[in-house]
Design a protein around this motif. Structure first.
Motif, PDB file in Angstrom:
ATOM      1  N   LEU A   1       0.735  -0.896   0.406  1.00 39.90           N
ATOM      2  CA  LEU A   1       0.213   0.048  -0.310  1.00 39.90           C
ATOM      3  C   LEU A   1       0.835   1.167  -0.312  1.00 39.90           C
ATOM      4  N   ILE A   2       0.366   1.845  -0.976  1.00 37.82           N
ATOM      5  CA  ILE A   2       0.938   3.679  -1.173  1.00 37.82           C
ATOM      6  C   ILE A   2      -0.157   4.639  -0.995  1.00 37.82           C
ATOM      7  N   THR A   3       0.322   5.158   0.373  1.00 35.70           N
ATOM      8  CA  THR A   3      -0.874   5.942   0.737  1.00 35.70           C
ATOM      9  C   THR A   3      -0.681   6.932  -0.371  1.00 35.70           C
ATOM     10  N   GLU A   4       0.085   7.630  -0.238  1.00 37.20           N
ATOM     11  CA  GLU A   4      -0.454   8.943  -1.267  1.00 37.20           C
ATOM     12  C   GLU A   4      -0.362   8.186  -2.851  1.00 37.20           C
ATOM     13  N   GLU A   5      -0.981   7.698  -2.992  1.00 39.82           N
ATOM     14  CA  GLU A   5      -1.113   6.857  -4.487  1.00 39.82           C
ATOM     15  C   GLU A   5      -2.482   6.222  -4.438  1.00 39.82           C
ATOM     16  N   ASN A   6      -2.727   5.406  -3.535  1.00 42.73           N
ATOM     17  CA  ASN A   6      -3.762   4.491  -3.862  1.00 42.73           C
ATOM     18  C   ASN A   6      -4.923   5.191  -2.555  1.00 42.73           C
ATOM     19  N   ILE A   7      -4.733   5.380  -2.130  1.00 44.84           N
ATOM     20  CA  ILE A   7      -5.820   6.287  -1.365  1.00 44.84           C
ATOM     21  C   ILE A   7      -6.331   7.766  -1.163  1.00 44.84           C
ATOM     22  N   LEU A   8      -7.519   7.550  -1.443  1.00 45.16           N
ATOM     23  CA  LEU A   8      -8.556   9.305  -1.921  1.00 45.16           C
ATOM     24  C   LEU A   8      -9.343   9.322   0.096  1.00 45.16           C
ATOM     25  N   ALA A   9      -7.838  10.754   0.542  1.00 48.40           N
ATOM     26  CA  ALA A   9      -8.594  10.720   1.814  1.00 48.40           C
ATOM     27  C   ALA A   9      -9.482  12.349   1.871  1.00 48.40           C
ATOM     28  N   PRO A  10     -10.467  12.835   3.009  1.00 54.21           N
ATOM     29  CA  PRO A  10     -10.033  13.721   3.089  1.00 54.21           C
ATOM     30  C   PRO A  10      -9.947  15.023   3.571  1.00 54.21           C
ATOM     31  N   ARG A  11      -9.823  16.384   2.849  1.00 50.16           N
ATOM     32  CA  ARG A  11      -9.078  17.498   3.240  1.00 50.16           C
ATOM     33  C   ARG A  11      -8.595  17.240   4.916  1.00 50.16           C
ATOM     34  N   GLY A  12      -7.610  17.497   5.754  1.00 50.40           N
ATOM     35  CA  GLY A  12      -7.049  17.498   7.115  1.00 50.40           C
ATOM     36  C   GLY A  12      -6.747  16.541   7.265  1.00 50.40           C
ATOM     37  N   ALA A  13      -7.023  15.306   6.860  1.00 51.01           N
ATOM     38  CA  ALA A  13      -7.157  14.195   7.785  1.00 51.01           C
ATOM     39  C   ALA A  13      -5.464  13.829   7.338  1.00 51.01           C
ATOM     40  N   SER A  14      -4.662  12.885   7.939  1.00 50.88           N
ATOM     41  CA  SER A  14      -2.944  12.509   8.141  1.00 50.88           C
ATOM     42  C   SER A  14      -2.959  11.609   8.379  1.00 50.88           C
ATOM     43  N   HIS A  15      -3.785  10.983   8.983  1.00 47.98           N
ATOM     44  CA  HIS A  15      -3.775   9.068   8.584  1.00 47.98           C
ATOM     45  C   HIS A  15      -5.479   8.195   8.230  1.00 47.98           C
ATOM     46  N   ILE A  16      -5.012   7.501   8.000  1.00 50.56           N
ATOM     47  CA  ILE A  16      -5.744   6.436   7.720  1.00 50.56           C
ATOM     48  C   ILE A  16      -5.893   5.361   8.847  1.00 50.56           C
TER      49      ILE A  16
ATOM     50  N   SER B   1      -2.737   1.625  11.583  1.00 52.83           N
ATOM     51  CA  SER B   1      -2.980   2.966  11.482  1.00 52.83           C
ATOM     52  C   SER B   1      -1.628   3.699  10.004  1.00 52.83           C
ATOM     53  N   ARG B   2      -2.104   4.603   8.970  1.00 55.00           N
ATOM     54  CA  ARG B   2      -1.131   4.620   7.791  1.00 55.00           C
ATOM     55  C   ARG B   2      -0.886   5.903   7.417  1.00 55.00           C
ATOM     56  N   PRO B   3       0.275   6.665   7.845  1.00 53.88           N
ATOM     57  CA  PRO B   3       0.446   8.248   8.058  1.00 53.88           C
ATOM     58  C   PRO B   3      -0.088   8.316   5.938  1.00 53.88           C
ATOM     59  N   LEU B   4      -1.207   9.298   5.409  1.00 48.05           N
ATOM     60  CA  LEU B   4      -1.808   9.832   4.232  1.00 48.05           C
ATOM     61  C   LEU B   4      -0.431   9.963   3.064  1.00 48.05           C
ATOM     62  N   GLU B   5       0.580  10.904   3.390  1.00 51.82           N
ATOM     63  CA  GLU B   5       1.547  11.548   2.592  1.00 51.82           C
ATOM     64  C   GLU B   5       2.974  10.770   2.596  1.00 51.82           C
ATOM     65  N   SER B   6       2.713   9.191   2.659  1.00 55.01           N
ATOM     66  CA  SER B   6       3.785   8.245   2.363  1.00 55.01           C
ATOM     67  C   SER B   6       4.229   7.790   0.985  1.00 55.01           C
ATOM     68  N   MET B   7       5.519   7.616   0.057  1.00 56.39           N
ATOM     69  CA  MET B   7       5.141   7.134  -0.773  1.00 56.39           C
ATOM     70  C   MET B   7       6.038   5.613  -0.806  1.00 56.39           C
ATOM     71  N   VAL B   8       6.108   5.419   0.838  1.00 57.79           N
ATOM     72  CA  VAL B   8       6.540   3.567   1.080  1.00 57.79           C
ATOM     73  C   VAL B   8       6.013   2.725   1.125  1.00 57.79           C
ATOM     74  N   PRO B   9       5.955   2.309   0.743  1.00 58.06           N
ATOM     75  CA  PRO B   9       5.386   0.643   0.054  1.00 58.06           C
ATOM     76  C   PRO B   9       5.147  -0.356   1.831  1.00 58.06           C
ATOM     77  N   THR B  10       3.977  -0.191   1.724  1.00 53.94           N
ATOM     78  CA  THR B  10       3.075  -1.000   3.265  1.00 53.94           C
ATOM     79  C   THR B  10       2.476  -1.864   3.382  1.00 53.94           C
ATOM     80  N   ASP B  11       2.776  -3.354   3.940  1.00 56.69           N
ATOM     81  CA  ASP B  11       1.413  -3.887   4.742  1.00 56.69           C
ATOM     82  C   ASP B  11       0.908  -3.964   5.340  1.00 56.69           C
ATOM     83  N   VAL B  12      -0.540  -3.693   5.557  1.00 58.82           N
ATOM     84  CA  VAL B  12      -1.842  -4.210   6.391  1.00 58.82           C
ATOM     85  C   VAL B  12      -2.661  -5.509   6.511  1.00 58.82           C
ATOM     86  N   THR B  13      -1.852  -6.325   7.547  1.00 58.23           N
ATOM     87  CA  THR B  13      -2.352  -6.977   8.412  1.00 58.23           C
ATOM     88  C   THR B  13      -3.796  -6.686   9.516  1.00 58.23           C
TER      89      THR B  13
END
Length: 250
Positions: free
Chosen positions: A152-167, A192-204
């Motif tokens: 998961l690359i949050t900056e590319e794969n997540i559409l977040a509302p304004r004002g949010a820093s984490h999903i 939880s994952r920070p939204l402005e990140s280009m680092v791939p991460t796994d969520v389990t």
């Protein structure tokens, strides 16, 4: 139906006429001869009575599902949920091929693959649909209830509302028997994952246990957003973008 242009505003019934106001305008119509007693006893209203009976049974099923989902529902719903859910459950009820008309049940319709498919992918929050928030495959292990999101690359794969820093991700597994009304709900860990990140991460997401029971099993995914301020995470009060989705029905 007629519209009144009189300067005298009347509301209520006079003789066989009913006066009422709609959108700031006064209207008058002839009173209907329809009565509750006639609907209950007149043979010509048999179909109406059957429809009313099945509507009530489906309403009970909808209420049971909402109640069984528990606190997850309060984090991701809007005022259109009841109507949307009833539309789906009415379709499922029609798949009951063992009950007579007027007594068809959602419980029986959900025993069919077609009935389960109708609820699969259902979003409790119409304005927070999973497909419009997460743009990467989500894997579910039906046997264990484990949900994984890989790379998961949050900056590319997540559409977040304004004002949010984490999903925030959390799953739940619900076993619900629509006949006995018995249910059990188990939860997973919260990731939880920070939204402005280009680092791939796994969520389990792993449930504490699989629920037991003889009912239908629902696999649920909850997504919320939060804002970090000085190391403290505050839930985003704008729940318009929170998502509660039925990943699978078995």
């Amino acid at each position: 139906m007629a519209k009144s242009s009189s300067i005298i505003s009347i509301e209520g019934s006079v003789d066989n006429l009913t006066f009422y106001k709609r959108d700031g305008k006064n209207f008058v119509r002839r009173r209907s001869s329809m009565t509750g007693e006639r609907i209950k006893n007149d043979p010509s209203f048999k179909r109406t009575r059957e429809n009313m009976s099945e509507f009530g049974l489906s309403m009970n099923a909808a209420g049971l599902l909402r109640k069984s989902v528990g606190s997850l529902l309060f984090k991701a719903k809007n005022n259109k949920l009841n109507n949307r859910l009833m539309t789906h459950l009415t379709q499922i009820k029609k798949l009951d091929t063992v009950s007579v008309r007027g007594q068809r049940l959602v419980a029986n319709g959900l025993q069919t693959p077609e009935g389960k498919a109708i609820l699969k992918g259902f979003d409790f929050n119409e304005t927070g649909q999973l497909s419009e928030i997460v743009f990467i495959p989500i894997q579910l292990d039906n046997a264990t209830g484990v949900v994984t999101i890989t790379d998961l690359i949050t900056e590319e794969n997540i559409l977040a509302p304004r004002g949010a820093s984490h999903i925030n991700f959390q799953t739940a597994v619900l076993n619900l028997d629509f006949v006995t009304e018995e249910h059990q709900l188990t939860y997973s860990n919260v990731e939880s994952r920070p939204l402005e990140s280009m680092v791939p991460t796994d969520v389990t997401l792993t449930p504490t246990a699989m629920p037991v029971g003889t009912g239908i099993v629902f696999y649920l995914l909850l997504i919320t957003f939060s804002q970090e301020i000085n190391g403290v995470f505050y839930p985003l009060k704008n729940e318009e973008y929170s998502s509660l989705n039925i990943l699978e029905v078995l």
